[in-house]
Design a protein around this motif. Sequence first.
Motif, PDB file in Angstrom:
ATOM      1  N   LEU A 109       0.825  -1.629  -0.288  1.00 21.97           N
ATOM      2  CA  LEU A 109      -0.111  -0.040  -0.347  1.00 21.97           C
ATOM      3  C   LEU A 109       0.945   1.419   0.247  1.00 21.97           C
ATOM      4  O   LEU A 109       0.888   2.234  -0.898  1.00 21.97           O
ATOM      5  N   VAL A 110       2.054   1.024   0.781  1.00 19.69           N
ATOM      6  CA  VAL A 110       2.967   2.543   0.733  1.00 19.69           C
ATOM      7  C   VAL A 110       3.636   2.252  -0.596  1.00 19.69           C
ATOM      8  O   VAL A 110       3.478   3.177  -1.140  1.00 19.69           O
ATOM      9  N   PHE A 111       3.431   1.677  -1.589  1.00 19.95           N
ATOM     10  CA  PHE A 111       4.097   1.568  -2.671  1.00 19.95           C
ATOM     11  C   PHE A 111       3.660   1.786  -3.064  1.00 19.95           C
ATOM     12  O   PHE A 111       3.635   3.002  -4.413  1.00 19.95           O
ATOM     13  N   ASP A 112       2.108   1.912  -3.471  1.00 25.15           N
ATOM     14  CA  ASP A 112       0.910   2.262  -4.524  1.00 25.15           C
ATOM     15  C   ASP A 112       0.661   4.238  -4.294  1.00 25.15           C
ATOM     16  O   ASP A 112       0.253   4.269  -4.797  1.00 25.15           O
ATOM     17  N   VAL A 113       1.335   4.212  -2.849  1.00 28.09           N
ATOM     18  CA  VAL A 113       1.203   5.633  -2.471  1.00 28.09           C
ATOM     19  C   VAL A 113       1.864   6.408  -3.444  1.00 28.09           C
ATOM     20  O   VAL A 113       1.910   7.290  -4.414  1.00 28.09           O
ATOM     21  N   PHE A 114       3.266   5.590  -3.486  1.00 28.61           N
ATOM     22  CA  PHE A 114       4.577   6.837  -3.822  1.00 28.61           C
ATOM     23  C   PHE A 114       3.863   6.402  -5.398  1.00 28.61           C
ATOM     24  O   PHE A 114       4.602   7.724  -6.558  1.00 28.61           O
ATOM     25  N   ALA A 115       3.579   5.254  -6.601  1.00 27.17           N
ATOM     26  CA  ALA A 115       3.524   5.341  -7.183  1.00 27.17           C
ATOM     27  C   ALA A 115       2.139   6.442  -8.111  1.00 27.17           C
ATOM     28  O   ALA A 115       2.180   7.023  -9.004  1.00 27.17           O
ATOM     29  N   LEU A 116       1.233   6.347  -6.927  1.00 26.45           N
ATOM     30  CA  LEU A 116       0.256   7.541  -7.249  1.00 26.45           C
ATOM     31  C   LEU A 116       0.898   9.378  -7.638  1.00 26.45           C
ATOM     32  O   LEU A 116       0.724   9.341  -8.192  1.00 26.45           O
ATOM     33  N   SER A 135       2.701   8.828 -10.786  1.00 26.97           N
ATOM     34  CA  SER A 135       1.626   8.730 -11.817  1.00 26.97           C
ATOM     35  C   SER A 135       0.772   9.427 -12.544  1.00 26.97           C
ATOM     36  O   SER A 135      -0.018   9.974 -13.336  1.00 26.97           O
ATOM     37  N   GLY A 136       0.011   9.874 -10.772  1.00 23.59           N
ATOM     38  CA  GLY A 136      -0.626  11.112 -11.142  1.00 23.59           C
ATOM     39  C   GLY A 136      -2.052  10.140 -11.020  1.00 23.59           C
ATOM     40  O   GLY A 136      -2.595   9.211 -10.562  1.00 23.59           O
ATOM     41  N   ASP A 137      -2.942   9.886 -12.231  1.00 21.98           N
ATOM     42  CA  ASP A 137      -4.611  10.089 -12.309  1.00 21.98           C
ATOM     43  C   ASP A 137      -4.075   8.466 -13.240  1.00 21.98           C
ATOM     44  O   ASP A 137      -3.976   8.425 -14.134  1.00 21.98           O
ATOM     45  N   SER A 138      -4.188   6.960 -12.175  1.00 18.91           N
ATOM     46  CA  SER A 138      -3.710   6.357 -13.603  1.00 18.91           C
ATOM     47  C   SER A 138      -4.329   4.996 -12.639  1.00 18.91           C
ATOM     48  O   SER A 138      -4.917   4.933 -11.559  1.00 18.91           O
ATOM     49  N   GLN A 139      -5.554   3.968 -13.144  1.00 18.93           N
ATOM     50  CA  GLN A 139      -6.290   3.382 -13.005  1.00 18.93           C
ATOM     51  C   GLN A 139      -5.928   1.886 -12.475  1.00 18.93           C
ATOM     52  O   GLN A 139      -6.057   2.038 -11.365  1.00 18.93           O
ATOM     53  N   ASP A 140      -4.516   1.703 -13.134  1.00 22.25           N
ATOM     54  CA  ASP A 140      -4.385   1.043 -12.583  1.00 22.25           C
ATOM     55  C   ASP A 140      -3.711   1.013 -10.281  1.00 22.25           C
ATOM     56  O   ASP A 140      -3.749   0.331 -10.108  1.00 22.25           O
ATOM     57  N   VAL A 141      -2.910   2.095 -10.522  1.00 20.43           N
ATOM     58  CA  VAL A 141      -2.417   2.551  -9.138  1.00 20.43           C
ATOM     59  C   VAL A 141      -3.889   2.599  -8.452  1.00 20.43           C
ATOM     60  O   VAL A 141      -3.747   1.721  -7.099  1.00 20.43           O
ATOM     61  N   LEU A 145      -6.672   0.439  -8.584  1.00 15.51           N
ATOM     62  CA  LEU A 145      -7.433  -0.293  -8.580  1.00 15.51           C
ATOM     63  C   LEU A 145      -6.212  -1.653  -7.942  1.00 15.51           C
ATOM     64  O   LEU A 145      -5.909  -2.165  -7.169  1.00 15.51           O
ATOM     65  N   ASP A 146      -5.042  -0.994  -7.655  1.00 18.84           N
ATOM     66  CA  ASP A 146      -4.068  -1.413  -6.888  1.00 18.84           C
ATOM     67  C   ASP A 146      -4.090  -1.262  -5.192  1.00 18.84           C
ATOM     68  O   ASP A 146      -4.227  -2.080  -3.875  1.00 18.84           O
ATOM     69  N   ILE A 147      -4.672  -0.198  -5.373  1.00 20.26           N
ATOM     70  CA  ILE A 147      -4.592   0.525  -4.088  1.00 20.26           C
ATOM     71  C   ILE A 147      -6.194  -0.305  -3.203  1.00 20.26           C
ATOM     72  O   ILE A 147      -6.375  -0.202  -1.750  1.00 20.26           O
ATOM     73  N   ILE A 148      -7.508  -0.420  -4.550  1.00 15.87           N
ATOM     74  CA  ILE A 148      -8.644  -1.103  -3.784  1.00 15.87           C
ATOM     75  C   ILE A 148      -8.051  -2.078  -3.025  1.00 15.87           C
ATOM     76  O   ILE A 148      -8.484  -2.800  -3.010  1.00 15.87           O
ATOM     77  N   ARG A 149      -7.490  -3.251  -3.564  1.00 14.16           N
ATOM     78  CA  ARG A 149      -7.563  -4.305  -3.675  1.00 14.16           C
ATOM     79  C   ARG A 149      -6.127  -4.971  -2.798  1.00 14.16           C
ATOM     80  O   ARG A 149      -6.946  -5.487  -1.577  1.00 14.16           O
ATOM     81  N   VAL A 187     -11.754 -10.901  -7.738  1.00 11.37           N
ATOM     82  CA  VAL A 187     -12.331 -10.215  -9.001  1.00 11.37           C
ATOM     83  C   VAL A 187     -10.879  -9.731  -9.915  1.00 11.37           C
ATOM     84  O   VAL A 187     -10.533  -8.799 -10.764  1.00 11.37           O
ATOM     85  N   ILE A 188     -10.856  -8.380  -8.696  1.00 13.23           N
ATOM     86  CA  ILE A 188     -10.001  -7.112  -9.337  1.00 13.23           C
ATOM     87  C   ILE A 188      -8.230  -7.988  -9.728  1.00 13.23           C
ATOM     88  O   ILE A 188      -7.672  -7.259 -11.285  1.00 13.23           O
ATOM     89  N   THR A 189      -7.549  -8.853  -9.065  1.00 16.42           N
ATOM     90  CA  THR A 189      -6.545  -9.834  -9.519  1.00 16.42           C
ATOM     91  C   THR A 189      -7.133 -10.474 -11.032  1.00 16.42           C
ATOM     92  O   THR A 189      -6.211 -10.768 -12.117  1.00 16.42           O
TER      93      THR A 189
END
Length: 223
Positions: free
Chosen positions: A148-155, A158-164, A166-170, A201-203
């Motif tokens: 989750l910390v990595f997801d925040v860094f990635a967000l 990348s800004g507005d990224s659908q993949d990121v 989805l990773d945060i939700i997952r 389901v997301i995965t």
Amino acid sequence: MKRVRSRGLTFAAATANFQQLVRSTDGLDMLSKAIQYISLLLSWLLMANFALNKSLINLSRNVSMARSWMRLGRLVPEFVTLEEMMSKGIPSNPKRGLDLVRVLSNIVYFICDHLYWLISSGVIPFLSIDFWGDLGCWAWLVGLVCALVFDVFALGKSGDSQDVYLDIIRHGADLIVALDATRMASFSEGLIGLGGGTAAVITLWRIWPKSSPISSAGSLKSE
């Protein structure tokens, strides 16, 4: 006529993709995970029906146990990742250090998961199933927090990224299950089922074969 044939080809392509997904270890594991947690969610929703409720709970538990053997080979890629990381030397920045913790947590989780399966199967009954089960859950929780910390860094990068997103939700959905498993929090079976089912389901959507082994429908439509 073209529309009917196109629909038939689309169904055939989807069927082929599904078969390709199930043949992969990750795909079969995630499909089983979806069944496991959706069954738990349905058991909570249908708790008034005692017989159906018990059947769904038993299904969820049996699928959970079956998933253990599907993950038997997952240690190998984690060790390969660890070897690649250590070949670059000791992590000198927080991000690499966090990544190392994540990989080590995954390794501990899979070791404990395999031991839990062996103990519960009676192969090595002299070990404590509670100890190794709890240790595996804590390792999973640590790995999820790192992810989750990595997801925040990635967000942030990348800004507005659908993949990121989805990773945060997952990872957030899986965190519900992990927090309950480690007794850091207590949630209803319905919320646990919803969390685990959502993550699965997301995965599944993420690893769904992007290219069909069958010829594309576009060539047929152009006839």
